[in-house]
Scaffold this motif. Structure first.
Motif, PDB file in Angstrom:
ATOM      1  N   GLY A  52      -2.084   5.465   1.062  1.00  0.00           N
ATOM      2  CA  GLY A  52      -3.638   4.473   0.642  1.00  0.00           C
ATOM      3  C   GLY A  52      -4.186   4.125   0.169  1.00  0.00           C
ATOM      4  O   GLY A  52      -5.548   4.004  -0.835  1.00  0.00           O
ATOM      5  N   GLU A  53      -3.105   3.235  -1.200  1.00  0.00           N
ATOM      6  CA  GLU A  53      -3.488   2.633  -2.185  1.00  0.00           C
ATOM      7  C   GLU A  53      -3.100   1.153  -2.547  1.00  0.00           C
ATOM      8  O   GLU A  53      -1.691   1.557  -2.240  1.00  0.00           O
ATOM      9  CB  GLU A  53      -3.217   3.830  -3.481  1.00  0.00           C
ATOM     10  N   LEU A  54      -3.726   0.755  -2.871  1.00  0.00           N
ATOM     11  CA  LEU A  54      -3.440  -1.501  -2.831  1.00  0.00           C
ATOM     12  C   LEU A  54      -2.305  -1.233  -4.152  1.00  0.00           C
ATOM     13  O   LEU A  54      -2.925  -0.394  -5.153  1.00  0.00           O
ATOM     14  CB  LEU A  54      -4.496  -1.858  -2.383  1.00  0.00           C
ATOM     15  N   ARG A  55      -1.391  -1.252  -4.050  1.00  0.00           N
ATOM     16  CA  ARG A  55      -0.542  -1.130  -5.345  1.00  0.00           C
ATOM     17  C   ARG A  55      -0.971  -3.581  -5.368  1.00  0.00           C
ATOM     18  O   ARG A  55      -0.869  -3.451  -7.052  1.00  0.00           O
ATOM     19  CB  ARG A  55       0.618  -1.264  -4.936  1.00  0.00           C
ATOM     20  N   SER A  56      -0.238  -3.956  -4.828  1.00  0.00           N
ATOM     21  CA  SER A  56      -0.793  -5.687  -5.226  1.00  0.00           C
ATOM     22  C   SER A  56      -0.739  -6.209  -3.813  1.00  0.00           C
ATOM     23  O   SER A  56      -0.403  -5.761  -3.161  1.00  0.00           O
ATOM     24  CB  SER A  56       0.801  -5.988  -5.517  1.00  0.00           C
ATOM     25  N   ALA A  57      -1.055  -7.286  -4.120  1.00  0.00           N
ATOM     26  CA  ALA A  57      -1.469  -7.831  -2.906  1.00  0.00           C
ATOM     27  C   ALA A  57      -0.359  -9.322  -2.539  1.00  0.00           C
ATOM     28  O   ALA A  57      -0.309 -10.487  -3.855  1.00  0.00           O
ATOM     29  CB  ALA A  57      -2.422  -8.324  -2.451  1.00  0.00           C
ATOM     30  N   VAL A  58       0.181 -10.017  -2.345  1.00  0.00           N
ATOM     31  CA  VAL A  58       1.419 -10.577  -2.159  1.00  0.00           C
ATOM     32  C   VAL A  58       0.778 -11.997  -1.237  1.00  0.00           C
ATOM     33  O   VAL A  58       0.263 -12.011  -0.153  1.00  0.00           O
ATOM     34  CB  VAL A  58       3.122 -10.684  -1.404  1.00  0.00           C
ATOM     35  N   GLY A  59       0.254 -13.217  -1.910  1.00  0.00           N
ATOM     36  CA  GLY A  59      -0.046 -14.591  -0.998  1.00  0.00           C
ATOM     37  C   GLY A  59       0.891 -15.375  -1.062  1.00  0.00           C
ATOM     38  O   GLY A  59       2.233 -15.795  -1.798  1.00  0.00           O
ATOM     39  N   SER A  60       1.227 -16.824  -0.772  1.00  0.00           N
ATOM     40  CA  SER A  60       1.656 -17.299  -0.011  1.00  0.00           C
ATOM     41  C   SER A  60       0.459 -18.689  -0.570  1.00  0.00           C
ATOM     42  O   SER A  60       0.478 -19.148   0.839  1.00  0.00           O
ATOM     43  CB  SER A  60       2.754 -17.403   1.321  1.00  0.00           C
ATOM     44  N   CYS A  61       1.770 -20.038  -1.307  1.00  0.00           N
ATOM     45  CA  CYS A  61       0.603 -21.055  -1.227  1.00  0.00           C
ATOM     46  C   CYS A  61       2.149 -22.270  -1.046  1.00  0.00           C
ATOM     47  O   CYS A  61       2.870 -22.503  -1.925  1.00  0.00           O
ATOM     48  CB  CYS A  61       0.462 -20.881  -2.594  1.00  0.00           C
ATOM     49  N   ASN A  62       1.635 -23.337  -0.216  1.00  0.00           N
ATOM     50  CA  ASN A  62       2.657 -23.778  -0.096  1.00  0.00           C
ATOM     51  C   ASN A  62       4.179 -23.237  -0.041  1.00  0.00           C
ATOM     52  O   ASN A  62       5.242 -24.177  -0.643  1.00  0.00           O
ATOM     53  CB  ASN A  62       2.764 -25.069  -1.565  1.00  0.00           C
ATOM     54  N   GLY A  63       4.615 -22.434   0.461  1.00  0.00           N
ATOM     55  CA  GLY A  63       5.906 -22.066   0.681  1.00  0.00           C
ATOM     56  C   GLY A  63       5.941 -21.182  -0.443  1.00  0.00           C
ATOM     57  O   GLY A  63       6.982 -20.370   0.426  1.00  0.00           O
ATOM     58  N   ALA A  64       5.958 -20.904  -1.159  1.00  0.00           N
ATOM     59  CA  ALA A  64       6.146 -20.173  -2.546  1.00  0.00           C
ATOM     60  C   ALA A  64       5.753 -18.664  -2.558  1.00  0.00           C
ATOM     61  O   ALA A  64       3.708 -19.040  -1.818  1.00  0.00           O
ATOM     62  CB  ALA A  64       6.051 -20.563  -3.506  1.00  0.00           C
ATOM     63  N   SER A  65       5.502 -17.493  -2.871  1.00  0.00           N
ATOM     64  CA  SER A  65       5.218 -16.404  -2.318  1.00  0.00           C
ATOM     65  C   SER A  65       4.643 -15.897  -3.955  1.00  0.00           C
ATOM     66  O   SER A  65       5.510 -15.992  -5.177  1.00  0.00           O
ATOM     67  CB  SER A  65       6.206 -15.250  -1.720  1.00  0.00           C
ATOM     68  N   GLN A  66       3.420 -14.634  -4.549  1.00  0.00           N
ATOM     69  CA  GLN A  66       3.498 -14.430  -4.879  1.00  0.00           C
ATOM     70  C   GLN A  66       2.931 -13.486  -4.918  1.00  0.00           C
ATOM     71  O   GLN A  66       1.995 -13.292  -4.318  1.00  0.00           O
ATOM     72  CB  GLN A  66       2.508 -16.053  -6.102  1.00  0.00           C
ATOM     73  N   GLU A  67       2.719 -12.482  -5.872  1.00  0.00           N
ATOM     74  CA  GLU A  67       2.269 -11.137  -5.793  1.00  0.00           C
ATOM     75  C   GLU A  67       1.443 -10.455  -7.010  1.00  0.00           C
ATOM     76  O   GLU A  67       1.586 -11.447  -8.256  1.00  0.00           O
ATOM     77  CB  GLU A  67       3.555 -10.287  -6.435  1.00  0.00           C
ATOM     78  N   PHE A  68      -0.148 -10.249  -6.664  1.00  0.00           N
ATOM     79  CA  PHE A  68      -1.319  -9.979  -7.671  1.00  0.00           C
ATOM     80  C   PHE A  68      -1.753  -8.479  -7.250  1.00  0.00           C
ATOM     81  O   PHE A  68      -1.944  -8.517  -6.337  1.00  0.00           O
ATOM     82  CB  PHE A  68      -2.409 -10.825  -6.875  1.00  0.00           C
ATOM     83  N   THR A  69      -1.309  -7.993  -8.873  1.00  0.00           N
ATOM     84  CA  THR A  69      -1.810  -6.726  -8.462  1.00  0.00           C
ATOM     85  C   THR A  69      -3.161  -6.706  -9.130  1.00  0.00           C
ATOM     86  O   THR A  69      -3.924  -7.388  -9.565  1.00  0.00           O
ATOM     87  CB  THR A  69      -0.902  -5.820  -9.884  1.00  0.00           C
ATOM     88  N   ALA A  70      -4.526  -5.240  -8.730  1.00  0.00           N
ATOM     89  CA  ALA A  70      -5.188  -5.379  -9.354  1.00  0.00           C
ATOM     90  C   ALA A  70      -5.665  -3.296  -8.576  1.00  0.00           C
ATOM     91  O   ALA A  70      -4.953  -3.519  -7.790  1.00  0.00           O
ATOM     92  CB  ALA A  70      -6.460  -6.264  -7.954  1.00  0.00           C
ATOM     93  N   ILE A  80       1.110  -1.500   0.004  1.00  0.00           N
ATOM     94  CA  ILE A  80       0.147   0.063   0.295  1.00  0.00           C
ATOM     95  C   ILE A  80       0.875   1.227   0.003  1.00  0.00           C
ATOM     96  O   ILE A  80       1.858   1.095   1.071  1.00  0.00           O
ATOM     97  CB  ILE A  80      -1.029   0.141   1.058  1.00  0.00           C
ATOM     98  N   ARG A  81       0.594   1.902  -0.467  1.00  0.00           N
ATOM     99  CA  ARG A  81       1.490   3.537  -0.446  1.00  0.00           C
ATOM    100  C   ARG A  81       0.064   4.619  -0.614  1.00  0.00           C
ATOM    101  O   ARG A  81       0.034   3.977  -1.661  1.00  0.00           O
ATOM    102  CB  ARG A  81       1.902   3.106  -1.690  1.00  0.00           C
TER     103      ARG A  81
END
Ligand SMILES: Cc1cc2nc3c(=O)[nH]c(=O)nc-3n(C[C@H](O)[C@H](O)[C@H](O)COP(=O)(O)OP(=O)(O)OC[C@H]3O[C@@H](n4cnc5c(N)ncnc54)[C@H](O)[C@@H]3O)c2cc1C
Length: 465
Positions: free
Chosen positions: A165-183, A162-163
């Motif tokens: 007050g605005e979301l740039r991306s969200a980072v999720g973890s799946c089975n130990g691996a991180s992935q970044e989702f932009t929206a 967040i920068r």
């Protein structure tokens, strides 16, 4: 996992009722939507899959409710249980917007069942889902999939970038691996933090080790913490939670509805020192059950015992674990690990304090026990008909009230009172705006459905502008 290189219009963190209402609404408003859900597919739907009924405002009887529940009465009920600790604007908005929920939910695949009668007292005010919350969530997931909403399971969102007050991306973890989702926008619908025992311990101390969590282990509050750390304005008492009297033999997580015990109004409740500590018949159970977890949490070792006799048994929902049974009060005390002499004395004193009255579990009846501290205001009958039954009780935490402040558009409000540009919240994570304390049965889904729909619509508007 979904393709994280593909930017979405709207991300939804959490796939319970609020998340799916948001996802369906956002998609219907034309947005490309991705739902990120921590649980595996079989356990999707969070706490929402444990639900059975939803409270909504309506003008008259239908096949599924027995009479009208007008705005004035709904508001008065809410004002009473919260003691006025509610944001009236948001509360009234929730009540008014609940009016079309019955139709909206049916149009999204939910089916209703005939009104339930008996001691729940909800047949007039609440709609019951046929097949319960699990069927409701399956219907929502089917509808979302048909509309083209993408879902990714086993993905815990653990970081929000967040920068200003605005979301740039969200980072999720799946089975130990991180992935970044932009929206372009995000709806946070990740529930409370009730499954995070270390966090609960910050407010409850070691007592929290004895809490049983009625719903999903995935509601860890990771998103709530992220939002608060990024400057979202908190709302609600950090110690506040919906907590019921639960069978102490229930599993630590996800026991759902069947481990709740509704025997309290029909007998007495004592703590491990064999002392009564609250009026068991203060009001109808739907208006009181949610305080009993908190009451037990304040007792020594967070344990209590519900004591009833044979004539009480038909008046409450059958328990999933059989009650502990004995032919005498002293025998029951021994099996429960309580001091027999003291329990016999407490029951005798209670029986002597019972005034003549007409027993009616369907009304605030005239059966009182007086001259005791605490008294018992209704449904007090002598505990004198063997066999006697006992249930060990623990605090069963349903959800927590600490959340983030939102406005009428479900925008997250930051500490400088300005709304975040593209961050919305719905469900348990913002319920504390409306439920400062107390609870009305079926209102958790109402808040999540109303604000889920608003958040989805507003996030889509923002993303597709
Ligand atoms: C046993 C029980 C019975 C209940 N009965 C009723 C009832 O009959 N009527 C009623 O109105 N209310 C009831 N409630 C309360 C009701 O469940 C909640 O108010 C409501 O379901 C909250 O919906 P939600 O979408 O906010 O949260 P949830 O349904 O809990 O959904 C949150 C979702 O977010 C996911 N999640 C959490 N963190 C993350 C993360 N970091 N990243 C990705 N995903 C995440 C979780 O896995 C979960 O699927 C009940 C609750 C319980 C536990």
């Amino acid at each position: 996992m979904a393709d994280s290189k593909h930017p979405f219009d709207v991300l939804v963190a959490g796939g319970g009722n609020a998340g799916l209402c948001a996802a369906i609404s956002a998609r219907r408003a034309g947005a490309q939507v991705l739902v990120l859900e921590s649980a595996i597919k079989d356990f999707r739907g969070g706490n929402s899959r444990h639900t059975r009924d939803i409270r909504y405002m309506h003008g008259g009887a239908t096949n599924y409710v027995t009479g009208a529940y007008p705005e004035k009465e709904f508001w008065e009920d809410l004002r009473q249980v919260t003691g006025g600790e509610t944001n009236e604007r948001l509360a009234r908005l929730t009540i008014q917007a609940s009016e079309d929920l019955g139709d909206w939910m049916a149009a999204s695949g939910v089916r209703w069942q005939k009104p339930l009668r008996g001691t729940l007292h909800l047949a007039r005010t609440n709609l019951f889902m046929l097949g319960g919350g699990k069927a409701m969530m399956n219907a929502y997931y089917d509808t979302a999939a048909r509309l083209g909403v993408q879902i990714t399971y086993e993905t815990e969102v653990h970081e929000l970038k967040i920068r200003d007050g605005e979301l740039r991306s969200a980072v999720g973890s799946c089975n130990g691996a991180s992935q970044e989702f932009t929206a372009k926008a995000i709806v946070i619908a990740s529930g409370g933090f009730e499954a995070n025992i270390p966090w609960l311990k910050e407010y409850w101390g070691d007592a929290a080790d004895n809490f049983i969590i009625r719903g999903t282990k995935h509601n860890q509050g990771t998103m709530l913490k992220e939002l608060l750390e990024h400057g979202a304005k908190p709302v609600g008492d950090p110690r506040g939670c919906h907590a019921v009297a639960l069978d102490a033999r229930a599993p630590k997580f996800d026991g759902g509805i069947v481990t709740r015990l509704d025997s309290v109004p029909f007998g007495i409740v004592v703590n491990k020192e064999v002392k009564r500590f609250y009026d068991e018949g203060e009001d109808f159970w739907p208006k009181r059950y949610a305080i009993w977890g908190g009451l037990i949490a304040r007792q020594p070792d967070q344990i209590a015992y519900s004591i009833v006799d044979a004539k009480a048994l038909p008046h409450f929902m059958p328990s999933v674990f059989p009650p502990i049974e004995a032919g005498s009060i002293a025998g029951l005390a021994s099996t429960l690990g309580l001091d027999p002499k003291t329990l016999v004395a407490v029951v005798d004193e209670f029986n002597r304090a019972v005034r003549p009255g007409t027993f009616d579990p369907g009304s605030l009846d005239s059966c009182r026990a007086e001259g005791l501290d605490p008294p018992k205001s209704h449904w007090a009958r002598p505990i004198d008909t063997p066999p006697y039954y006992g249930y060990p009780l623990r605090p069963g935490i349903t959800f927590t009230y600490l959340g983030v402040t939102v406005d009428e558009q479900a925008r997250v409000i930051m500490q400088d009172e300005r709304p975040a540009k593209n961050i919305f919240a719905a469900g348990e994570v913002m319920a504390g705006n409306i439920l400062g304390k107390g609870y009305l049965a079926g209102f958790g889904l109402t808040i999540g459905s109303v604000f889920g729909r608003i958040a989805g619509r507003e996030a889509a508007r923002r993303a597709t502008a």
